[in-house]
Scaffold this motif. Sequence first.
Motif, PDB file in Angstrom:
ATOM      1  N   PHE A 122      -6.728  16.478  -3.092  1.00  0.00           N
ATOM      2  CA  PHE A 122      -6.450  16.119  -4.481  1.00  0.00           C
ATOM      3  C   PHE A 122      -7.691  16.207  -5.371  1.00  0.00           C
ATOM      4  CE2 PHE A 122      -2.746  13.964  -2.526  1.00  0.00           C
ATOM      5  CZ  PHE A 122      -1.747  14.498  -3.323  1.00  0.00           C
ATOM      6  N   GLY A 123      -8.845  16.517  -4.788  1.00  0.00           N
ATOM      7  CA  GLY A 123     -10.054  16.663  -5.581  1.00  0.00           C
ATOM      8  C   GLY A 123     -10.570  15.368  -6.154  1.00  0.00           C
ATOM      9  N   VAL A 124     -10.475  14.277  -5.370  1.00  0.00           N
ATOM     10  CA  VAL A 124     -10.956  12.977  -5.828  1.00  0.00           C
ATOM     11  C   VAL A 124     -11.978  12.444  -4.834  1.00  0.00           C
ATOM     12  CG1 VAL A 124      -8.875  12.411  -7.127  1.00  0.00           C
ATOM     13  CG2 VAL A 124      -9.017  11.801  -4.699  1.00  0.00           C
ATOM     14  N   SER A 125     -12.713  11.430  -5.245  1.00  0.00           N
ATOM     15  CA  SER A 125     -13.766  10.866  -4.397  1.00  0.00           C
ATOM     16  C   SER A 125     -13.479   9.434  -3.974  1.00  0.00           C
ATOM     17  CB  SER A 125     -15.108  10.911  -5.134  1.00  0.00           C
ATOM     18  OG  SER A 125     -15.031  10.185  -6.355  1.00  0.00           O
ATOM     19  N   GLU A 126     -12.309   8.924  -4.301  1.00  0.00           N
ATOM     20  CA  GLU A 126     -11.930   7.580  -3.889  1.00  0.00           C
ATOM     21  C   GLU A 126     -10.418   7.508  -3.708  1.00  0.00           C
ATOM     22  OE1 GLU A 126     -13.282   4.968  -6.947  1.00  0.00           O
ATOM     23  OE2 GLU A 126     -11.624   5.431  -8.293  1.00  0.00           O
ATOM     24  N   PRO A 127      -9.942   6.466  -3.020  1.00  0.00           N
ATOM     25  CA  PRO A 127      -8.495   6.338  -2.796  1.00  0.00           C
ATOM     26  C   PRO A 127      -7.734   6.021  -4.083  1.00  0.00           C
ATOM     27  CG  PRO A 127      -9.782   4.981  -1.266  1.00  0.00           C
ATOM     28  CD  PRO A 127     -10.709   5.416  -2.356  1.00  0.00           C
ATOM     29  N   VAL A 128      -6.422   5.831  -3.923  1.00  0.00           N
ATOM     30  CA  VAL A 128      -5.581   5.332  -4.999  1.00  0.00           C
ATOM     31  C   VAL A 128      -4.794   4.143  -4.463  1.00  0.00           C
ATOM     32  CG1 VAL A 128      -5.411   7.597  -6.089  1.00  0.00           C
ATOM     33  CG2 VAL A 128      -3.630   6.870  -4.497  1.00  0.00           C
ATOM     34  N   SER A 129      -4.180   3.398  -5.360  1.00  0.00           N
ATOM     35  CA  SER A 129      -3.480   2.180  -4.934  1.00  0.00           C
ATOM     36  C   SER A 129      -2.121   2.059  -5.590  1.00  0.00           C
ATOM     37  CB  SER A 129      -4.323   0.939  -5.269  1.00  0.00           C
ATOM     38  OG  SER A 129      -4.340   0.699  -6.668  1.00  0.00           O
ATOM     39  N   GLY A 130      -1.287   1.245  -4.958  1.00  0.00           N
ATOM     40  CA  GLY A 130       0.013   0.876  -5.503  1.00  0.00           C
ATOM     41  C   GLY A 130       0.317  -0.555  -5.097  1.00  0.00           C
ATOM     42  N   ARG A 131       1.396  -1.107  -5.644  1.00  0.00           N
ATOM     43  CA  ARG A 131       1.768  -2.490  -5.345  1.00  0.00           C
ATOM     44  C   ARG A 131       2.831  -2.567  -4.249  1.00  0.00           C
ATOM     45  NH1 ARG A 131       0.023  -1.814 -10.964  1.00  0.00           N
ATOM     46  NH2 ARG A 131      -0.426  -3.858 -11.841  1.00  0.00           N
ATOM     47  N   LEU A 132       2.839  -3.719  -3.574  1.00  0.00           N
ATOM     48  CA  LEU A 132       3.920  -4.103  -2.676  1.00  0.00           C
ATOM     49  C   LEU A 132       4.697  -5.217  -3.355  1.00  0.00           C
ATOM     50  CD1 LEU A 132       1.887  -4.436   0.655  1.00  0.00           C
ATOM     51  CD2 LEU A 132       2.980  -2.374  -0.264  1.00  0.00           C
ATOM     52  N   PHE A 133       6.013  -5.126  -3.316  1.00  0.00           N
ATOM     53  CA  PHE A 133       6.839  -6.110  -4.001  1.00  0.00           C
ATOM     54  C   PHE A 133       7.346  -7.192  -3.051  1.00  0.00           C
ATOM     55  CE2 PHE A 133       7.675  -2.289  -6.744  1.00  0.00           C
ATOM     56  CZ  PHE A 133       7.066  -2.788  -7.885  1.00  0.00           C
ATOM     57  N   ALA A 134       7.326  -8.441  -3.517  1.00  0.00           N
ATOM     58  CA  ALA A 134       7.946  -9.527  -2.777  1.00  0.00           C
ATOM     59  C   ALA A 134       9.433  -9.214  -2.601  1.00  0.00           C
ATOM     60  CB  ALA A 134       7.763 -10.849  -3.531  1.00  0.00           C
ATOM     61  N   GLY A 135       9.959  -9.575  -1.460  1.00  0.00           N
ATOM     62  CA  GLY A 135      11.347  -9.242  -1.149  1.00  0.00           C
ATOM     63  C   GLY A 135      11.481  -7.927  -0.431  1.00  0.00           C
ATOM     64  N   GLU A 136      10.373  -7.144  -0.378  1.00  0.00           N
ATOM     65  CA  GLU A 136      10.379  -5.878   0.347  1.00  0.00           C
ATOM     66  C   GLU A 136       9.330  -5.868   1.460  1.00  0.00           C
ATOM     67  OE1 GLU A 136      12.095  -3.131  -3.325  1.00  0.00           O
ATOM     68  OE2 GLU A 136      10.066  -2.762  -2.586  1.00  0.00           O
ATOM     69  N   LEU A 137       8.896  -7.066   1.858  1.00  0.00           N
ATOM     70  CA  LEU A 137       8.057  -7.238   3.035  1.00  0.00           C
ATOM     71  C   LEU A 137       8.944  -7.778   4.144  1.00  0.00           C
ATOM     72  CD1 LEU A 137       5.894  -7.017   0.762  1.00  0.00           C
ATOM     73  CD2 LEU A 137       4.537  -8.665   2.053  1.00  0.00           C
ATOM     74  N   TYR A 138       9.319  -6.902   5.064  1.00  0.00           N
ATOM     75  CA  TYR A 138      10.287  -7.241   6.102  1.00  0.00           C
ATOM     76  C   TYR A 138       9.576  -7.579   7.401  1.00  0.00           C
ATOM     77  CZ  TYR A 138      13.164  -4.720   2.730  1.00  0.00           C
ATOM     78  OH  TYR A 138      13.769  -4.301   1.578  1.00  0.00           O
ATOM     79  N   GLU A 139      10.143  -8.509   8.154  1.00  0.00           N
ATOM     80  CA  GLU A 139       9.573  -8.874   9.441  1.00  0.00           C
ATOM     81  C   GLU A 139      10.089  -7.948  10.536  1.00  0.00           C
ATOM     82  OE1 GLU A 139       7.169 -11.049  10.115  1.00  0.00           O
ATOM     83  OE2 GLU A 139       6.982 -11.516   7.971  1.00  0.00           O
ATOM     84  N   ASN A 140       9.396  -7.984  11.662  1.00  0.00           N
ATOM     85  CA  ASN A 140       9.689  -7.110  12.793  1.00  0.00           C
ATOM     86  C   ASN A 140      11.172  -7.131  13.164  1.00  0.00           C
ATOM     87  OD1 ASN A 140       8.782  -5.357  14.863  1.00  0.00           O
ATOM     88  ND2 ASN A 140       8.858  -7.031  16.336  1.00  0.00           N
TER      89      ASN A 140
END
Length: 259
Positions: free
Chosen positions: A67-85
Amino acid sequence: MDNGLDVAAQAAAGVRKRVERFEAPQGLDGASLAPAYAFQDAYVAAVGLPVAGYKLAVNGAPQMAHFGVSEPVSGRLFAGELYENDAVLHKSRFQEIAVEPELAAVMGAGVADLSGPVDRAAAMEAIDCFRPAIELIDQRGIPMPKVELAQAIALNVFNAGIVLGAGRIEPGELDLDGLEVTLDLDGARVAEARGAAPQHPGDAVAWLIGHLAARGLRLIPGMVVMCGTHLPLRALAPETGRVEVTMGGLGRVGFTLAE
């Protein structure tokens, strides 16, 4: 953000809720990724769910070079979409589900004291534990090889949730070089790797803390940070029913897809 992009972000949030196909946002190109993150902010606000953590993407050297960049990118995680094993997820929630095995860093109380650039050691001190995890990706009809990085950022890097394993280890117990990761679909081994983290998770969390501080955001205790995939993105066939990942001493994490 101008009104046109704000309307587009709200429309994208509506598409997500209705489980329809995304249209790639336009007008985000340029030298800076700031408009893409501004779009993401508006998109997240329109989705309307609390933020439970963050994900990193494009944090391996090959991906950054692509992608021609020198650092990562980020996004959010939403509550209610963190599922357990062993969660059971319904296929109707997704258009085109794909998975990535990752280390999840659960933030401890010490992260509350960090609000600017930090180093790996400080980031590791702020992590309560690592857990094995699977990120759920839903690109909603946008092909990854053709997507522009700004478009991916705008659409929250296509996150559709995560599944967390029951196992956990303290940061000092992590053997990153020896960490073996496997991916099984419906009981068949389809991928495996050893020592394949895109970057040290302490560096991932340290970068994220500084990145968020520059945007007036911060991690809080209990938040989860997905530290980047150990295996290439794997799209699931429509008939796939069971996904299972093992991550060395952290144990297993899996979920079932149901009609």
